[in-house]
Structures are given as C-alpha cells and as structure tokens.
Write an enzyme that holds these catalytic residues in place. Structure first.
Site, short mmCIF file in Angstrom:
data_model
loop_
_atom_site.label_atom_id
_atom_site.label_comp_id
_atom_site.label_asym_id
_atom_site.label_seq_id
_atom_site.Cartn_x
_atom_site.Cartn_y
_atom_site.Cartn_z
CG ASP A 125 -3.71 -7.32 -6.25
OD1 ASP A 125 -3.53 -8.28 -7.02
OD2 ASP A 125 -3.87 -6.15 -6.64
CE LYS B 49 -2.45 2.16 -5.27
NZ LYS B 49 -2.28 0.70 -5.48
CG MET C 118 -7.70 1.70 -4.40
SD MET C 118 -6.70 1.75 -2.89
CE MET C 118 -7.30 3.28 -2.17
CB ALA D 185 -3.42 3.89 -12.92
N GLY D 186 -3.85 1.44 -10.93
CA GLY D 186 -4.16 0.03 -10.73
C GLY D 186 -5.63 -0.17 -10.46
CG LEU E 164 4.67 7.57 -8.18
CD1 LEU E 164 4.72 7.10 -6.74
CD2 LEU E 164 6.08 7.68 -8.76
CB VAL F 158 0.08 5.38 -7.21
CG1 VAL F 158 1.03 5.59 -6.04
CG2 VAL F 158 -0.75 4.12 -7.00
#
Length: 468
Positions: A139, A45, A28, A25-26, A23, A31
């Site tokens: 966040d 995640k 952390m 990425a970020g 889905l 996902v």
C-alpha cells in the site's frame, strides 16, 4: 484501550501509551499521536472494529508485525510495540514529524526533476529494506510517505497484507489504494515485491502533479491499472522511460529497487543553470548555449472508462475483445458479450509476454438471457461444484473472476442488466470494482447486498456456498 473520562471519542491510553491527539485514519484504522512513559513520541494505529472481530486478521497481523520489527534502514518508521491480542489490535511506530507526501504536494505544489529523482531513490532504498525482510508493503502511496527533515520515511509496511485477509466495508481497503495497485494485486493474484515497484512509479507520477491512471471511482482506477497504459505526461521527459518500466503490466518487466537506485541517483548530466551558462559563454560569443530537447509525451491522459461506450473500452493494446452477435428471427435478441482478459502468469515472478499468454487465456461464459430469474439459472447446479451468477442490477461494474487454479474466467465490465455465470469444481474468486451495483447468487441462493456505493470487494466462494 481506555476511553477518556469526559466520554469523548479520543482514547486516553493505548497499552502503556498516553494519547495526545488523532493524526488521521485509513483502511486499517485510526492513528494517534501518543507518548511513552519516558516521554517518547509514537504513532499508534488502532484496528477498526470489523478487523478486530476477524480471527484471520489477528493471525495475519501478528505475523506481519513480527516481520516488520526486523525492518531497518534510513527510510522507514521502525515498529516499537504492538498488541495483536488487544480488544482492538494496535501497532506503535516511532513518530516521524512532518507532512505526508500528499499533504506536501497539496501545500507546495509538484516536484521538479531533481526532487523526483531524490524521492524515487529514497523510496527505492526503503523498499530494499522492506523486501530484505521478506515483506511486501502492498500500500505504498503519498499518504503513507512522511516527508521528514532528513528525507522521506515509509509507513505501514506489510500491514496491508493483514488487512487484505479479511472482508472489509471501506472502499479499496481490502487491496490497498486504487490508482497505486499493481494489476496482479487489483485482480486478487499473489503479490510480490514487484507490486511495490509499480506503486513507486505511480507515486512519482503523483509527485509530478499527474495521476498514472486518471481519476474517478475505484472501479475505474483498478480497471485502467489492469488494462490501460499509464499517463506519464506530467513527468519530465528524462524520467518517463524509467517510470514506464515501473508501471509495466508484467511484474517481471519491472526494475528492482536496486536497479532504481542505480538510475535515480544524482543526475549524471544535470541541466546547467542559465546564469552559470551565461557567464561561462560571455567571452565566447561564437558558442551557443545548448538547447534541451524534450522527447514527445508517451501518453495523453486516460479518460474515465465508465463514461465511454463499451466499444471504446476495447481500444487498449493489452486487451483482447471477442464480440459475437446472433440475431433471432422473431422475438429474441442475444447481445454480444465482452471478454477482457489480462496478460501474463499469476505473478510467480516471471509471467510470459502478452503474446505468449494469449493461448492460455480463458474467455467468459455466455450470458444467460436477462429474462430468466437469477435464482432459477443455478437451481440445477451440481452439488459437487460451486456456481456463481453475477448480474449488474444498476449501472456498470468491473469484475474479475477466477477458478480454483487462478485461471481468469472473465475480466471486464458488466453493463446494466448483463449477467455472467461462473462454475468450478472447488472455488470461485471474484474481484468487484463496485460491489453495490451487483447481484450475487451462489449455488442458487442470493447473497444479501450490504455493500456501500463504490465499495471494492474480493470474495471467494466454495462448493458449500460459503464465503471465505
């Protein structure tokens, strides 16, 4: 977590959940859309490798997951499962179909006044539920808000705190997202619920098509959020005052989510539809339709501070500038130094005003002449103290330095070749806007610079010279 048989990067299974696709990425990690054994869709995640290797992250992640399980409400995605002890720790939430707010704005354009009110009320209600469980989101941003059919849903509440406990290699990941960070968060202070209200204000500006603190590098965004007023020009005039209060530099000056809900409900004085107004006044030609009056814009857009001369950085209303120049008779010229200090207390819930706090602000120590090697400047440092020397080796970088009491030692921009020296009996904490541009020497030993360009870091060093 099992890999696919074909050797692809997409995992086959995470815990008991079968992965279907990625889905996003970020900060952390990554996902994935996955299915439970009963066919339920979940968003899983998975933590990045550098996080998984940090025991502090695992401990904090475990605590945050337990707290996040208690969050309810209409506007969040509930946690359904997690495994902090897995080789790669993961968290599963109910999958909420729909684009993120960032994607929606990109596809459909900006929101009007009524849509902004509805979005703000929904986010305030979500924060109410998060804060009631003792969590702070840390966040909140358009990429963490899903625009579902039944209204906005907030993702990733509380997880940023676990991420913040470790040293990361991704730009901005250690604190959240520059441009939405409250001043106290950008400076590495203790963060409370008011930081989420600050982020909510920045989200509303973004949804209106603006950017509260402009664009550019993480360093520039963080600097402006601490020192410069927000640009509210994209907002409808009726919302500017409320959003300005959300973006107050002082946490105590921001409204609570409950107050926002009272202000962002249905507009008590909606603008009449032109067609309805025309029909209503057709048989009364002597009655003129009301002419709405827009208040003047509060601010113009703030330009990127990195492109301005140092003197121009001093024009912010909340910044105190001390410029001392001394000219040597023959061969030495010692330049002026810039001490930009922040206002308020350490975000204990009610910091004093900027005027009241001026007498408590610390100024930076004088720079050592650049001709002296960095390592020799701290060679004679007492062993019962920690001494940190920061030098801008290329370009410019914003830094904020604090002692063991949280007192600001320096808060400003270092120009190329400029050096600052900080000493404390216990520890020094640094926030580096672009760590790749800086040379660090701790207790006489140079710290290897393996930071990526644009990388934001928060580092704390003790008397042993070790980072923790």
């Amino acid at each position: 977590m099992q890999a696919m048989e074909n050797g692809g990067d997409l995992p086959r299974r995470i815990g008991v959940y079968t992965v279907e696709r990625e889905l996003g990425a970020g900060g952390m990690g990554t996902v994935y859309l996955a299915r439970s054994r009963g066919g339920r869709a979940v968003a899983v995640k998975v933590a990045r490798p550098e996080l998984a290797a940090d025991p502090h992250f695992r401990a904090r992640f475990r605590a945050e997951v337990e707290a996040a399980r208690r969050v309810g409400g209409f506007h969040t995605a509930p946690v359904v499962d997690a495994d902090p002890d897995a080789q790669a720790p993961w968290l599963a939430t109910a999958y909420i179909p729909g684009p993120t707010l960032a994607e929606l704005i990109e596809r459909q354009g900006t929101m009007n006044k009524e849509q902004l009110r509805s979005l703000g009320a929904a986010l305030a209600e979500a924060l109410q539920a998060v804060h009631a469980c003792g969590l702070v989101h840390r966040d909140l941003k358009p990429g963490n808000i899903i625009m579902a059919d039944d209204g906005p849903r907030v993702l990733d509440f509380g997880i940023a705190r676990a991420v913040e406990s470790t040293r990361l290699t991704a730009t901005g990941a250690a604190f959240g997202t520059p441009g939405y960070l409250a001043p106290e968060q950008a400076q590495g202070d203790e963060v409370g619920a008011a930081a989420d209200v600050f982020a909510l204000g920045a989200v509303l500006v973004a949804a209106a098509g603006g950017s509260a603190f402009g664009t550019g590098t993480p360093m520039g965004l963080m600097y402006r959020s601490v020192h410069e007023p927000a640009d509210l020009s994209a907002l409808p005039g009726e919302l500017r005052s409320l959003v300005a209060s959300c973006l107050s530099k002082d946490p105590a000056g921001r409204p609570t989510p409950e107050t926002l809900l009272g202000s962002l409900g249905p507009d008590p004085n909606p603008s009449p539809d032109p067609k309805t107004l025309a029909l209503a006044t057709a048989d009364r030609p002597h009655v003129a339709p009301p002419v709405p009056v827009e208040p003047p814009a509060d601010h113009g857009r703030v330009d990127e501070p990195l492109r301005r001369a140092p003197a121009e950085l001093s024009r912010t209303p909340r910044v105190m500038i001390l410029l001392i120049a001394a000219a040597a008779v023959a061969s030495a010229l010692v330049g002026g130094f810039l001490a930009l200090t922040r206002h308020g207390d350490d975000n204990k819930g009610g910091g004093p005003s900027v005027t009241a706090s001026d007498s408590r602000r610390a100024t930076s120590q004088a720079s050592t002449p650049p001709s002296t090697p960095a390592s020799s400047r701290v060679a004679a440092a007492p062993k019962d103290r920690v001494t940190v020397v920061v030098t801008a080796k290329s370009g410019r970088s914003w830094i904020s330095a604090k002692d063991h009491n949280g007192q600001i030692l320096f808060d400003g921009v270092l120009d190329n070749g400029e050096t600052k020296n900080f000493t404390d009996k216990s520890q020094i904490t640094l926030v580096l806007g672009d760590a790749s541009l800086l040379q660090l020497v701790v207790n006489g030993k140079e710290v290897p610079n393996d930071f990526q360009p644009g990388q934001v870091e928060r580092l704390t060093y003790d008397r042993s010279g070790e980072m923790y």
